[in-house]
Design a protein around this motif. Structure first.
Motif, PDB file in Angstrom:
ATOM      1  N   ARG A  61       0.844  -1.210   0.000  1.00 54.61           N
ATOM      2  CA  ARG A  61       0.000   0.000   0.000  1.00 54.61           C
ATOM      3  C   ARG A  61       0.871   1.249   0.000  1.00 54.61           C
ATOM      4  O   ARG A  61       0.485   2.274  -0.564  1.00 54.61           O
ATOM      5  N   SER A  62       2.058   1.153   0.604  1.00 56.30           N
ATOM      6  CA  SER A  62       2.950   2.320   0.634  1.00 56.30           C
ATOM      7  C   SER A  62       3.421   2.703  -0.762  1.00 56.30           C
ATOM      8  O   SER A  62       3.719   3.876  -1.019  1.00 56.30           O
ATOM      9  N   ASP A  63       3.493   1.731  -1.675  1.00 56.72           N
ATOM     10  CA  ASP A  63       3.882   2.052  -3.052  1.00 56.72           C
ATOM     11  C   ASP A  63       2.814   2.902  -3.735  1.00 56.72           C
ATOM     12  O   ASP A  63       3.125   3.793  -4.537  1.00 56.72           O
ATOM     13  N   VAL A  64       1.551   2.613  -3.429  1.00 61.00           N
ATOM     14  CA  VAL A  64       0.449   3.410  -3.991  1.00 61.00           C
ATOM     15  C   VAL A  64       0.503   4.824  -3.425  1.00 61.00           C
ATOM     16  O   VAL A  64       0.383   5.820  -4.154  1.00 61.00           O
ATOM     17  N   LEU A  65       0.718   4.927  -2.104  1.00 60.55           N
ATOM     18  CA  LEU A  65       0.796   6.246  -1.473  1.00 60.55           C
ATOM     19  C   LEU A  65       1.999   7.032  -1.986  1.00 60.55           C
ATOM     20  O   LEU A  65       1.942   8.261  -2.096  1.00 60.55           O
ATOM     21  N   GLN A  66       3.067   6.339  -2.321  1.00 60.56           N
ATOM     22  CA  GLN A  66       4.238   7.009  -2.885  1.00 60.56           C
ATOM     23  C   GLN A  66       3.879   7.738  -4.176  1.00 60.56           C
ATOM     24  O   GLN A  66       4.259   8.906  -4.374  1.00 60.56           O
ATOM     25  N   VAL A  67       3.141   7.069  -5.047  1.00 61.61           N
ATOM     26  CA  VAL A  67       2.731   7.681  -6.306  1.00 61.61           C
ATOM     27  C   VAL A  67       1.814   8.872  -6.039  1.00 61.61           C
ATOM     28  O   VAL A  67       1.948   9.930  -6.663  1.00 61.61           O
ATOM     29  N   ILE A  68       0.899   8.711  -5.089  1.00 58.95           N
ATOM     30  CA  ILE A  68      -0.043   9.789  -4.775  1.00 58.95           C
ATOM     31  C   ILE A  68       0.699  11.019  -4.256  1.00 58.95           C
ATOM     32  O   ILE A  68       0.399  12.158  -4.641  1.00 58.95           O
ATOM     33  N   THR A  69       1.710  10.811  -3.383  1.00 57.69           N
ATOM     34  CA  THR A  69       2.434  11.968  -2.841  1.00 57.69           C
ATOM     35  C   THR A  69       3.271  12.668  -3.908  1.00 57.69           C
ATOM     36  O   THR A  69       3.540  13.869  -3.803  1.00 57.69           O
ATOM     37  N   LYS A  70       3.677  11.942  -4.936  1.00 56.27           N
ATOM     38  CA  LYS A  70       4.440  12.572  -6.016  1.00 56.27           C
ATOM     39  C   LYS A  70       3.536  13.372  -6.941  1.00 56.27           C
ATOM     40  O   LYS A  70       3.952  14.385  -7.518  1.00 56.27           O
ATOM     41  N   GLU A  71       2.274  12.933  -7.097  1.00 58.30           N
ATOM     42  CA  GLU A  71       1.370  13.583  -8.037  1.00 58.30           C
ATOM     43  C   GLU A  71       0.577  14.729  -7.422  1.00 58.30           C
ATOM     44  O   GLU A  71       0.162  15.644  -8.129  1.00 58.30           O
ATOM     45  N   LEU A  72       0.321  14.685  -6.098  1.00 52.25           N
ATOM     46  CA  LEU A  72      -0.501  15.697  -5.437  1.00 52.25           C
ATOM     47  C   LEU A  72       0.338  16.528  -4.469  1.00 52.25           C
ATOM     48  O   LEU A  72       1.465  16.161  -4.124  1.00 52.25           O
ATOM     49  N   TYR A  73      -0.209  17.653  -4.018  1.00 52.72           N
ATOM     50  CA  TYR A  73       0.381  18.405  -2.921  1.00 52.72           C
ATOM     51  C   TYR A  73       0.108  17.587  -1.668  1.00 52.72           C
ATOM     52  O   TYR A  73      -1.048  17.428  -1.246  1.00 52.72           O
ATOM     53  N   ALA A  74       1.143  17.043  -1.057  1.00 49.44           N
ATOM     54  CA  ALA A  74       0.970  16.047  -0.009  1.00 49.44           C
ATOM     55  C   ALA A  74       1.314  16.594   1.369  1.00 49.44           C
ATOM     56  O   ALA A  74       2.387  17.168   1.573  1.00 49.44           O
ATOM     57  N   ILE A  75       0.400  16.388   2.298  1.00 50.54           N
ATOM     58  CA  ILE A  75       0.619  16.691   3.709  1.00 50.54           C
ATOM     59  C   ILE A  75       0.633  15.349   4.431  1.00 50.54           C
ATOM     60  O   ILE A  75      -0.380  14.654   4.476  1.00 50.54           O
ATOM     61  N   THR A  76       1.789  14.950   4.956  1.00 49.79           N
ATOM     62  CA  THR A  76       1.904  13.670   5.631  1.00 49.79           C
ATOM     63  C   THR A  76       2.147  13.892   7.121  1.00 49.79           C
ATOM     64  O   THR A  76       2.794  14.862   7.514  1.00 49.79           O
ATOM     65  N   VAL A  77       1.632  12.981   7.931  1.00 51.87           N
ATOM     66  CA  VAL A  77       1.765  13.102   9.383  1.00 51.87           C
ATOM     67  C   VAL A  77       2.383  11.822   9.914  1.00 51.87           C
ATOM     68  O   VAL A  77       1.782  10.750   9.842  1.00 51.87           O
ATOM     69  N   GLY A  78       3.614  11.932  10.431  1.00 49.69           N
ATOM     70  CA  GLY A  78       4.318  10.796  10.999  1.00 49.69           C
ATOM     71  C   GLY A  78       4.624  11.010  12.464  1.00 49.69           C
ATOM     72  O   GLY A  78       4.560  12.123  12.982  1.00 49.69           O
ATOM     73  N   GLY A  79       4.970   9.905  13.147  1.00 48.96           N
ATOM     74  CA  GLY A  79       5.306   9.976  14.562  1.00 48.96           C
ATOM     75  C   GLY A  79       4.801   8.741  15.277  1.00 48.96           C
ATOM     76  O   GLY A  79       3.818   8.133  14.866  1.00 48.96           O
ATOM     77  N   THR A  80       5.464   8.374  16.359  1.00 50.08           N
ATOM     78  CA  THR A  80       5.069   7.173  17.075  1.00 50.08           C
ATOM     79  C   THR A  80       3.783   7.356  17.870  1.00 50.08           C
ATOM     80  O   THR A  80       3.161   6.373  18.273  1.00 50.08           O
ATOM     81  N   HIS A  81       3.378   8.594  18.130  1.00 52.73           N
ATOM     82  CA  HIS A  81       2.091   8.868  18.777  1.00 52.73           C
ATOM     83  C   HIS A  81       1.473  10.107  18.124  1.00 52.73           C
ATOM     84  O   HIS A  81       2.181  10.985  17.657  1.00 52.73           O
ATOM     85  N   GLY A  82       0.165  10.161  18.129  1.00 50.22           N
ATOM     86  CA  GLY A  82      -0.539  11.378  17.732  1.00 50.22           C
ATOM     87  C   GLY A  82      -0.805  11.540  16.251  1.00 50.22           C
ATOM     88  O   GLY A  82      -1.508  12.466  15.850  1.00 50.22           O
ATOM     89  N   LYS A  83      -0.282  10.639  15.414  1.00 52.14           N
ATOM     90  CA  LYS A  83      -0.413  10.873  13.973  1.00 52.14           C
ATOM     91  C   LYS A  83      -1.841  10.691  13.474  1.00 52.14           C
ATOM     92  O   LYS A  83      -2.269  11.391  12.557  1.00 52.14           O
ATOM     93  N   THR A  84      -2.606   9.772  14.071  1.00 51.94           N
ATOM     94  CA  THR A  84      -3.979   9.555  13.593  1.00 51.94           C
ATOM     95  C   THR A  84      -4.855  10.762  13.907  1.00 51.94           C
ATOM     96  O   THR A  84      -5.575  11.268  13.041  1.00 51.94           O
ATOM     97  N   THR A  85      -4.789  11.230  15.143  1.00 47.92           N
ATOM     98  CA  THR A  85      -5.600  12.399  15.507  1.00 47.92           C
ATOM     99  C   THR A  85      -5.178  13.628  14.718  1.00 47.92           C
ATOM    100  O   THR A  85      -6.016  14.381  14.204  1.00 47.92           O
ATOM    101  N   THR A  86      -3.864  13.855  14.592  1.00 52.89           N
ATOM    102  CA  THR A  86      -3.380  15.049  13.903  1.00 52.89           C
ATOM    103  C   THR A  86      -3.746  15.027  12.426  1.00 52.89           C
ATOM    104  O   THR A  86      -4.220  16.033  11.874  1.00 52.89           O
TER     105      THR A  86
END
Length: 463
Positions: free
Chosen positions: A96-121
């Motif tokens: 699934r990450s390969d699909v998201l990779q293509v999406i982030t290259k084609e769109l203006y992408a806002i990604t949220v990472g972190g060991t806590h808080g990423k789902t809510t944020t």
């Protein structure tokens, strides 16, 4: 992978929270979507109602053998017969990450990472963009309570994506704006050491596009090594951050506060959900919304309308006699934030926590931390470890945690949970964990709601 040329997509593990978001993305684009999962759930039933064909037996004859693209989750074992068959037959098989990779290259992408808080944020950012009319495509790691979905689409060429660090899949993303909430040790079964976890998050920031922005929590480990042409540092209350909250006060199970950023202030924000950590998540979301040029009043209105995420400090019962909160917390820091926030909001109530440890390796690695966090409650009930993808490890069990907890504690079996809830008083009751503890949500809610009605009647009789 050319997403515009794909007509049929088959998912192996379609019912996962991240997988189902991508399945909905393809389905809403008019592609034929089908898939396999091990068990039927409320989420897979929703997908089926949306037109996707799903089966629950590992059987190649039931799979779409005409699919243009096969997407699988890392949680699927390599021995899965469908996965083996598609690979041997030369199909395009991707994570699934390969699909998201293509999406982030084609769109203006806002990604949220972190060991806590990423789902809510990430959900709050996506909600603000949707509520204000800015628009976005949202790929979330939880079910938004506002929309009962983990995905929605938009004509706006913007994507908000939860960046999952498990299996290092988030390193394929190429964001324009990358949010980083925490870099604590986790998934040590994958990374091995805390240093390797930190290295992965540093690499995550190296993937930010040119002229992009890193929105990161102030005080993270190895902050000087984090990349990004532009940096915005946020914090709950530390005024050394670029953006932070001030004048925080509890309000009906939520909070009111101001947010200050350099020469800009947003006053009297109302956040309807609990957890001081969620105030900090909101500060990060506001930083992104302000960066995008969304107006102050629209931001405030969106936050006031935010109902949270299912299983993230979710109130299932909330009345004068009983509070019942359910949360996905499965790491010591998440438990600490959950229990301390609940106790601060409801200081006069006896707090009982039912916790299900998730993974043998995580229990082994963080047993002391779990015990310290759970000791913030008045009483603790521990379920046996939920194994997920793992085999048992000798000597690793819930008793490891129980013997270090400093408050009354007992290890209970699943079949005894509801009897305990019926027989005991727990004015502030919390269920927490990432396994199948969510099966208790509805029955516990019914029991505790019933107790509230009984106690209410008793109060009336005494009056």
């Amino acid at each position: 992978m050319d997403l515009n040329k794909i007509k049929r997509v088959y998912f192996i593990g379609i019912g996962g929270i991240g997988m189902s978001a991508i399945a909905r993305f393809f389905n809403e684009k008019g592609m034929q979507v089908s898939g396999y999962d091990r068990t039927e759930t409320a989420l897979t039933r929703q997908l089926a109602e949306e037109g996707m064909q799903i089966h629950y037996t590992d059987d190649v004859q039931l799979a779409d053998q005409q699919a243009d693209l096969i997407v699988y989750t890392p949680a699927i074992p390599a021995s899965h017969s469908e996965l083996i068959w598609f690979r041997e037959k030369g199909f395009e098989v991707v994570k699934r990450s390969d699909v998201l990779q293509v999406i982030t290259k084609e769109l203006y992408a806002i990604t949220v990472g972190g060991t806590h808080g990423k789902t809510t944020t990430s959900t709050l950012i996506a909600h603000i963009l949707r509520h204000t009319g800015y628009g976005c495509n949202a790929f979330l790691g939880g079910i938004s309570a506002n929309y009962d979905r983990n995905f929605w689409s938009s004509d706006k060429q913007v994507a908000v994506i939860e960046a999952d660090e498990y299996d290092r899949s988030f390193l394929k993303l190429h964001p324009d704006v990358a949010v980083l909430t925490a870099i604590d040790a986790d998934h040590l079964d994958i990374y091995g050491t805390e240093e390797e976890v930190q290295e992965a998050f540093i690499q995550y920031t190296r993937n930010i596009k040119a002229k992009g922005t890193l929105v990161a929590k102030l005080g993270l480990h190895r902050a000087a090594e984090l990349k990004g042409d532009n940096h915005i540092w946020y914090h709950l209350e530390d005024n050394k951050a670029d953006i932070y909250a001030a004048n925080i006060r509890p309000d009906e199970g939520g909070y009111r506060f101001d947010v200050i950023q350099h020469n800009w202030t947003l006053t009297d924000i109302y956040l309807p959900i609990g957890g001081t950590h969620n105030i900090e998540n909101t500060v990060a979301a506001i930083a992104v919304a302000h960066l995008l040029g969304i107006t102050d009043e629209k931001i405030k209105a969106a936050i006031a309308d935010f109902k949270g995420i299912k299983r993230r400090f979710e109130y299932l019962v909330k009345n004068d006699y009983q509070i019942y909160i359910d949360d996905y917390a499965h790491h010591p820091e998440e438990l600490r934030a959950l229990i301390s926030s609940a106790r601060a909001l409801f200081p006069d109530r006896k707090c009982v926590v039912l916790f299900q440890p998730h993974l043998y390796t995580r229990t082994r690695d963080f047993a002391t931390g779990f015990a310290e966090s759970l000791s913030l409650a008045d009483e603790v009930l521990l379920l046996p470890i939920y194994p997920a993808r793992e085999l048992p490890i000798e000597g690793v069990h819930s008793e490891m945690i129980a013997r270090m907890i400093t408050k009354p504690v007992q290890v209970v079996q699943k079949e005894d949970v509801l009897s305990w809830v019926k027989a005991n008083s727990a004015p502030l009751f919390i269920t927490a964990g990432a396994g199948d503890i969510d099966q208790f949500r509805e029955p516990v809610e019914e029991i505790l709601n019933g107790k509230g009605i009984v106690e209410n009647e008793e109060v009336k009789k005494k009056a």
